[in-house]
Design a protein around this motif. Structure first.
Motif, mmCIF file in Angstrom:
data_model
loop_
_atom_site.group_PDB
_atom_site.id
_atom_site.type_symbol
_atom_site.label_atom_id
_atom_site.label_comp_id
_atom_site.label_asym_id
_atom_site.label_seq_id
_atom_site.Cartn_x
_atom_site.Cartn_y
_atom_site.Cartn_z
ATOM 1 N N LEU A 1 4.177 5.574 -5.645
ATOM 2 C CA LEU A 1 4.304 5.566 -7.100
ATOM 3 C C LEU A 1 3.207 6.393 -7.769
ATOM 4 N N VAL A 2 2.027 6.426 -7.190
ATOM 5 C CA VAL A 2 0.968 7.282 -7.726
ATOM 6 C C VAL A 2 1.354 8.750 -7.560
ATOM 7 N N ASP A 3 1.880 9.098 -6.389
ATOM 8 C CA ASP A 3 2.325 10.478 -6.168
ATOM 9 C C ASP A 3 3.453 10.842 -7.123
ATOM 10 N N ALA B 1 0.829 -1.208 0.000
ATOM 11 C CA ALA B 1 0.000 0.000 0.000
ATOM 12 C C ALA B 1 0.861 1.254 0.000
ATOM 13 N N SER B 2 1.959 1.240 0.765
ATOM 14 C CA SER B 2 2.859 2.386 0.812
ATOM 15 C C SER B 2 3.549 2.587 -0.535
ATOM 16 N N VAL B 3 3.971 1.496 -1.151
ATOM 17 C CA VAL B 3 4.621 1.577 -2.455
ATOM 18 C C VAL B 3 3.660 2.130 -3.499
ATOM 19 N N ILE B 4 2.442 1.654 -3.485
ATOM 20 C CA ILE B 4 1.454 2.114 -4.459
ATOM 21 C C ILE B 4 1.186 3.607 -4.294
ATOM 22 N N ASP B 5 0.984 4.056 -3.044
ATOM 23 C CA ASP B 5 0.750 5.486 -2.805
ATOM 24 C C ASP B 5 1.931 6.324 -3.300
ATOM 25 N N ARG C 1 -1.041 -0.560 -9.157
ATOM 26 C CA ARG C 1 -1.415 -1.736 -8.365
ATOM 27 C C ARG C 1 -1.113 -3.019 -9.128
ATOM 28 N N ARG C 2 -1.485 -3.053 -10.409
ATOM 29 C CA ARG C 2 -1.209 -4.255 -11.206
ATOM 30 C C ARG C 2 0.288 -4.491 -11.338
ATOM 31 N N ASP C 3 1.056 -3.413 -11.471
ATOM 32 C CA ASP C 3 2.506 -3.528 -11.594
ATOM 33 C C ASP C 3 3.110 -4.122 -10.311
ATOM 34 N N VAL C 4 2.681 -3.609 -9.169
ATOM 35 C CA VAL C 4 3.199 -4.084 -7.890
ATOM 36 C C VAL C 4 2.793 -5.536 -7.643
ATOM 37 N N GLU C 5 1.533 -5.861 -7.910
ATOM 38 C CA GLU C 5 1.046 -7.219 -7.653
ATOM 39 C C GLU C 5 1.678 -8.240 -8.592
ATOM 40 N N ARG C 6 2.050 -7.819 -9.781
ATOM 41 C CA ARG C 6 2.578 -8.740 -10.784
ATOM 42 C C ARG C 6 4.040 -9.080 -10.538
ATOM 43 N N ALA C 7 4.761 -8.225 -9.851
ATOM 44 C CA ALA C 7 6.201 -8.396 -9.682
ATOM 45 C C ALA C 7 6.522 -9.552 -8.739
ATOM 46 N N HIS C 8 7.645 -10.237 -9.012
ATOM 47 C CA HIS C 8 8.132 -11.263 -8.083
ATOM 48 C C HIS C 8 8.446 -10.636 -6.732
ATOM 49 N N ARG D 1 -2.013 19.242 -17.128
ATOM 50 C CA ARG D 1 -3.185 18.505 -17.604
ATOM 51 C C ARG D 1 -3.879 17.829 -16.430
ATOM 52 N N PRO D 2 -5.143 17.458 -16.590
ATOM 53 C CA PRO D 2 -5.808 16.681 -15.539
ATOM 54 C C PRO D 2 -5.063 15.365 -15.303
ATOM 55 N N PHE D 3 -4.964 14.966 -14.059
ATOM 56 C CA PHE D 3 -4.280 13.732 -13.698
ATOM 57 C C PHE D 3 -5.326 12.683 -13.334
ATOM 58 N N ASP D 4 -5.345 11.583 -14.072
ATOM 59 C CA ASP D 4 -6.322 10.519 -13.855
ATOM 60 C C ASP D 4 -5.797 9.567 -12.780
ATOM 61 N N GLU D 5 -6.008 9.936 -11.524
ATOM 62 C CA GLU D 5 -5.448 9.150 -10.425
ATOM 63 C C GLU D 5 -5.994 7.733 -10.403
ATOM 64 N N SER D 6 -7.258 7.560 -10.718
ATOM 65 C CA SER D 6 -7.851 6.227 -10.687
ATOM 66 C C SER D 6 -7.167 5.283 -11.669
ATOM 67 N N ALA D 7 -6.956 5.762 -12.896
ATOM 68 C CA ALA D 7 -6.315 4.915 -13.906
ATOM 69 C C ALA D 7 -4.872 4.619 -13.536
ATOM 70 N N VAL D 8 -4.158 5.634 -13.038
ATOM 71 C CA VAL D 8 -2.762 5.432 -12.668
ATOM 72 C C VAL D 8 -2.653 4.483 -11.476
ATOM 73 N N ARG D 9 -3.541 4.637 -10.502
ATOM 74 C CA ARG D 9 -3.505 3.750 -9.333
ATOM 75 C C ARG D 9 -3.765 2.301 -9.744
ATOM 76 N N ASP D 10 -4.672 2.105 -10.669
ATOM 77 C CA ASP D 10 -4.933 0.737 -11.144
ATOM 78 C C ASP D 10 -3.701 0.154 -11.832
ATOM 79 N N LEU D 11 -3.034 0.953 -12.661
ATOM 80 C CA LEU D 11 -1.831 0.482 -13.341
ATOM 81 C C LEU D 11 -0.725 0.169 -12.336
#
Length: 284
Positions: A165-167, A159-163, A189-196, A177-187
Motif C-alpha cells: 500500500l505504501v508503494d 507487513a506485506s500489505v503495508i509495503d 499501518r494504522r489503517d491495517v491495524e484498525r481493520a477487522h 512532488r516529494p513523497f513523504d514515505e514515513s507519514a504514508v507508512r504510518d497512515l
C-alpha cells in the motif's frame, strides 16, 4: 469527538463527526479500498475550523465497519452509495454538502442523481464521470498500469500489505512532488491495524454495480466544484476537465503537480475551496 457506530439497512458502519452540529454539514465519501482514515484528521479539523460540521465514515469492508468474508461481500456498489445516504439519516441530516474523492467522487455524483434532495452541493476530487459521456478520456499512466500488473502482495501478512500500500500510494502521488514515505507508512499501518480484517477490502475490487438510475450528469443542478491534480496517474487531468464540462456551471480547480487523492501539501488549498464552495447552501 469520538467514533460513532450507526446502523444502515441492517449493517453497522463506523463514523466520526467533527465540529459543531449546528454548522452546515459536510459528508466526506472516501474511495473504495480505503477507510475514513484517508480523510485525515488534520484535514477534517481544517474544515470544522472553517465552520462546518464534518462527518467521515468507513465503507463496508474497511476500518471498523461491517466486514464480509473476502470474496463474498454480499452487497453491490449501489449499496455503498446507499450507505452514504444512510449516514445522513443516522445523523438526522436532511441534506448535506457531499465531498467525494476517487470512487467516492463517483458515489457523490450518483447520490446527486438518485437522491437529489439530500445534496446541497458537490465537491469532486480526483475522480471521473460516474456515467458515460461523449468526450474520450485519457488512459491511466504507463507507470500506474505497470504497478497494478506487476505488484505482489501477501494479504495474510500485515507487513506485506503495508509495503504494497505504501508503494501504491507512491505511484498514486504522481512523481512530481516529494513523497513523504514515513507519514504514508504510518497512515497505512494504522489503517491495517484498525481493520477487522484488512483482506476483506479486496471485495471492493469485484463488486457488481447494482441498481442505479443513469441520468445524465447534465441533470445535476447543485453547485459543483471539481478538484483535480495535474499529475494524477489513475485519472489524468482530462478526466477532471471532462467532468467539469459535463455538470452545468461546475468549477474546476487544478492542483499543480498533485497526484491522486488529498495530499497534505494541498490541505489548506482544498479546505479553503471547500469552505468557500459550501458557504451558500443552507440545510433544508
Amino acid at each position: 469527538m469520538a467514533e460513532r457506530m450507526i446502523e444502515v439497512d441492517g449493517v453497522e458502519l463506523c463514523t466520526e463527526p467533527f465540529g459543531d452540529r449546528s454548522d452546515p454539514p459536510i459528508l466526506l465519501v472516501m474511495g473504495t479500498g480505503a477507510s475514513m482514515l484517508w480523510w485525515e484528521e488534520g484535514f477534517c479539523r481544517l474544515l470544522a475550523g472553517g465552520g462546518r460540521y464534518v462527518i467521515r465514515y468507513d465503507h463496508r469492508d474497511t476500518g471498523r465497519s461491517v466486514t464480509s468474508e473476502p470474496g463474498r461481500p454480499g452487497y453491490t456498489g449501489a449499496d455503498l452509495v446507499g450507505d452514504a445516504v444512510g449516514v445522513l439519516d443516522a445523523y438526522g441530516i436532511p441534506a448535506a454538502h457531499v465531498v467525494g474523492v476517487s470512487a467516492g467522487g463517483a458515489f457523490a455524483q450518483l447520490i446527486a442523481l438518485d437522491h437529489a434532495d439530500r445534496v446541497l452541493s458537490l465537491v469532486l476530487i480526483s475522480t471521473s464521470r460516474a456515467v458515460p459521456g461523449d468526450r474520450e478520456l485519457p488512459p491511466p499512466t504507463d507507470e500506474f498500469v505497470r504497478f497494478l500488473s506487476s505488484a505482489r502482495v501477501d494479504w495474510s501478512r500485515a507487513a506485506s500489505v503495508i509495503d504494497y500500500l505504501v508503494d501504491y500510494a507512491r505511484v498514486l502521488a504522481g512523481g512530481r512532488r516529494p513523497f513523504d514515505e514515513s507519514a504514508v507508512r504510518d497512515l497505512v499501518r494504522r489503517d491495517v491495524e484498525r481493520a477487522h480484517d484488512f483482506a476483506a477490502v479486496r471485495n471492493h475490487d469485484t463488486l457488481p454495480e447494482g441498481e442505479q438510475s443513469r441520468e445524465s450528469l447534465s441533470s445535476i443542478a447543485v453547485p459543483t466544484l471539481v478538484i483535480h491534480g495535474t499529475a494524477d496517474p489513475m485519472f489524468p487531468f482530462g478526466h477532471g476537465e471532462a467532468l467539469a464540462e459535463a455538470i452545468p456551471a461546475a468549477g474546476l480547480l487544478a492542483l499543480d503537480g498533485a497526484g491522486h487523492g488529498v495530499d497534505r501539501a494541498d490541505w489548506e488549498t482544498i479546505a479553503r475551496a471547500v469552505i468557500a464552495h459550501t458557504a451558500g447552501g443552507e440545510q433544508s
